[in-house]
Design an enzyme around this catalytic site. Structure first.
Site, PDB file in Angstrom:
ATOM      1  CG  PHE A 138      -1.839   1.203   1.226  1.00  0.00           C
ATOM      2  CD1 PHE A 138      -2.987   1.200   0.439  1.00  0.00           C
ATOM      3  CD2 PHE A 138      -1.558   2.336   1.983  1.00  0.00           C
ATOM      4  CE1 PHE A 138      -3.836   2.302   0.417  1.00  0.00           C
ATOM      5  CE2 PHE A 138      -2.402   3.435   1.958  1.00  0.00           C
ATOM      6  CZ  PHE A 138      -3.540   3.427   1.176  1.00  0.00           C
ATOM      7  CG  ASP A 223       5.457   3.714   1.664  1.00  0.00           C
ATOM      8  OD1 ASP A 223       5.505   4.403   2.701  1.00  0.00           O
ATOM      9  OD2 ASP A 223       4.405   3.536   1.016  1.00  0.00           O
ATOM     10  CE  LYS A 252      -0.772   5.817   7.850  1.00  0.00           C
ATOM     11  NZ  LYS A 252      -0.479   5.048   6.645  1.00  0.00           N
TER      12      LYS A 252
HETATM   13  C1  LIG Z   1      -0.794   5.367   5.161  1.00  0.00           C
HETATM   14  C2  LIG Z   1       0.187   4.960   4.153  1.00  0.00           C
HETATM   15  C3  LIG Z   1       0.344   5.696   2.958  1.00  0.00           C
HETATM   16  C4  LIG Z   1      -0.570   6.828   2.565  1.00  0.00           C
HETATM   17  O1  LIG Z   1      -0.447   7.921   3.412  1.00  0.00           O
HETATM   18  P1  LIG Z   1      -1.556   9.075   3.350  1.00  0.00           P
HETATM   19  O2  LIG Z   1      -1.047  10.085   4.344  1.00  0.00           O
HETATM   20  O3  LIG Z   1      -2.856   8.454   3.727  1.00  0.00           O
HETATM   21  O4  LIG Z   1      -1.558   9.598   1.971  1.00  0.00           O
HETATM   22  C5  LIG Z   1       1.352   5.310   2.101  1.00  0.00           C
HETATM   23  N1  LIG Z   1       2.158   4.280   2.368  1.00  0.00           N
HETATM   24  C6  LIG Z   1       2.036   3.547   3.515  1.00  0.00           C
HETATM   25  C7  LIG Z   1       2.971   2.429   3.761  1.00  0.00           C
HETATM   26  C8  LIG Z   1       1.038   3.859   4.430  1.00  0.00           C
HETATM   27  O5  LIG Z   1       0.896   3.121   5.524  1.00  0.00           O
END
Ligand SMILES: *Cc1c(COP(=O)(O)O)cnc(C)c1O
Length: 412
Positions: A138, A223, A252
């Site tokens: 994700f 990521d 986050k």
């Molecule tokens: C939450 C998340 C995202 C997206 O972040 P947003 O602030 O909702 O755009 C991208 N990559 C990972 C691994 C995430 O957990």
């Protein structure tokens, strides 16, 4: 007369892309929340791994208030002191030489992917555009990031997806070897898949990706939107693996609840993002940067990071105790304070049924997919709150077990 908002206002006024729980929290302090009726909850959800210092931590509140009286926003027509301080701090505390600032994880990943494509284009020409990511990964909800993400349900039904993206199997190097070649510009991976079910990468997998990227002159993008800023017990998870990416994305917990994101990279890559190639009106916003700086400085200390490891053990112990009683989990896993409990076969698809029961018992939790209960509490959650929250979770799970048994009797 002022209207007190109620949950049904959500259905009346909001686009129906979410299905929030019935209660509306109105106040938070540390790892506790209170709803409109004054009922108290222990927060193991942490705003989906965002509230790294819990709710209304004095350090963040002070940073916000101090900056609020000085300067909020300028746009990138000017730079500002908090953004410069945040960038310098991120560089000094990581592999990075350069920082790009934005407002969310999805935006940080969008920037990372565009940077990788542009870098490859500048260095090697237009054929080197292939991006490899992983099934179940994700990376956000922009159209580029849902396409790179490995859950097709998020990109289906929106028309043609961007090309040049392929998906390999997480923790399977051979599946990457089959796809990677001279036309690969980047491999994007979460050191631990978050939404995909709290699955840590094996060290050999990340080491192997580093080697494969080097051999093919492709960029390795981590990521760390969910794993970053202390969540796994290091400032960033790559530090625990000892594998350094070319680009890292963070959001986050970076703002502790204030929307902010950043992309980190090196002097080798950064020049590809030259003047005018990319941008954001709010990116590097003074208010967001001031809060993020306070969060990073507070979290990147031995006290906080060692505390994460200690709390991980306590959570794990408590989850095992619950499981010995109720036998609902197949496996408890995760790193630091990003933990998952995989439901046993008998409870397939029922992780989300725990959430409303937990709320009734006074504890907030999360899921990651249909079969994993996820916990992402504050990094500084008091041990007493862990014990009390777990007692409440135990009661919620006892109720889940009871409903399951009733259902079984009914079908006999
Ligand atoms: C939450 C998340 C995202 C997206 O972040 P947003 O602030 O909702 O755009 C991208 N990559 C990972 C691994 C995430 O957990």
């Amino acid at each position: 007369m002022t209207h007190t908002p109620v949950r049904s206002d959500f259905d009346q006024y909001m686009v129906p892309n979410y299905s929030p729980q019935q209660v509306i929290p109105v106040r938070g302090e540390g790892s506790r929340l209170w709803d409109q009726q004054g009922k108290e909850y222990i927060d193991f959800a942490g705003g989906i791994a965002v509230n790294g210092l819990g709710h209304c931590h004095p350090v963040l509140v002070n940073a916000l208030k101090e900056q609020a009286d000085k300067l909020w926003h300028l746009s990138n027509v000017y730079t500002n002191e908090p953004a410069l301080n945040l960038a310098r701090t991120l560089v000094e505390h990581s592999f990075a030489d350069k920082v790009y600032m934005c407002n969310s994880g999805g935006e940080a990943n969008e920037a990372a992917l565009k940077l990788a494509r542009r870098w490859a284009y500048d260095q090697h020409g237009e054929n080197k555009d292939r991006i490899i990511s992983f099934r179940q990964s994700f990376h956000g909800r922009t159209f580029f990031t849902v396409s790179v993400g490995g859950q097709p349900k998020y990109s289906q039904g929106f028309g043609p997806v961007p090309g040049g993206i392929v998906h390999a199997e997480f923790n399977n190097l051979d599946s990457v070897r089959e796809l990677i070649d001279a036309n690969t510009c980047a491999v994007m991976v979460e050191p631990m898949q978050g939404e995909g079910g709290l699955i840590p990468a094996t060290p050999e997998f990340l080491e192997g990706l580093r080697e494969l990227c080097d051999a093919n002159d492709a960029l390795l993008i981590f990521d760390e939107v969910q794993t970053g800023v202390g969540r796994t017990g290091a400032l960033y998870a790559y530090m625990q693996y000892g594998v350094t990416p070319d680009i890292l994305t963070t959001a986050k917990a970076l703002g502790g609840g204030f929307p902010v994101g950043a992309m980190l990279t090196t002097d080798r890559i950064a020049p590809a993002m030259g003047i005018g190639t990319h941008g954001s009106t709010y990116g590097g916003n003074a208010l967001a940067s001031a809060v993020a700086l306070a969060a990073v400085e507070y979290i990147d200390t031995p006290e906080v990071l060692e505390g994460v490891a200690r709390r991980h053990e306590l959570f794990r112990e408590q989850l095992e105790i619950i499981n010995r009683k109720h036998g609902v989990f197949k496996e408890v896993r995760g790193m630091g304070l990003l933990m998952g409990a995989q439901m046993s076969d008998e409870y397939q698809g029922r992780a989300k049924d725990i959430l409303p029961l937990a709320i009734e018992e006074g504890v907030m939790a999360l899921v990651a997919g249909p079969d994993v209960l996820r916990l992402a509490p504050s990094l500084v959650i008091p041990e007493a709150d862990i014990v009390e929250g777990m007692a409440r979770l135990d009661r919620a799970i006892a109720r889940l077990v009871a409903t399951q048994q009733t259902a079984e009797i009914a079908t006999k």
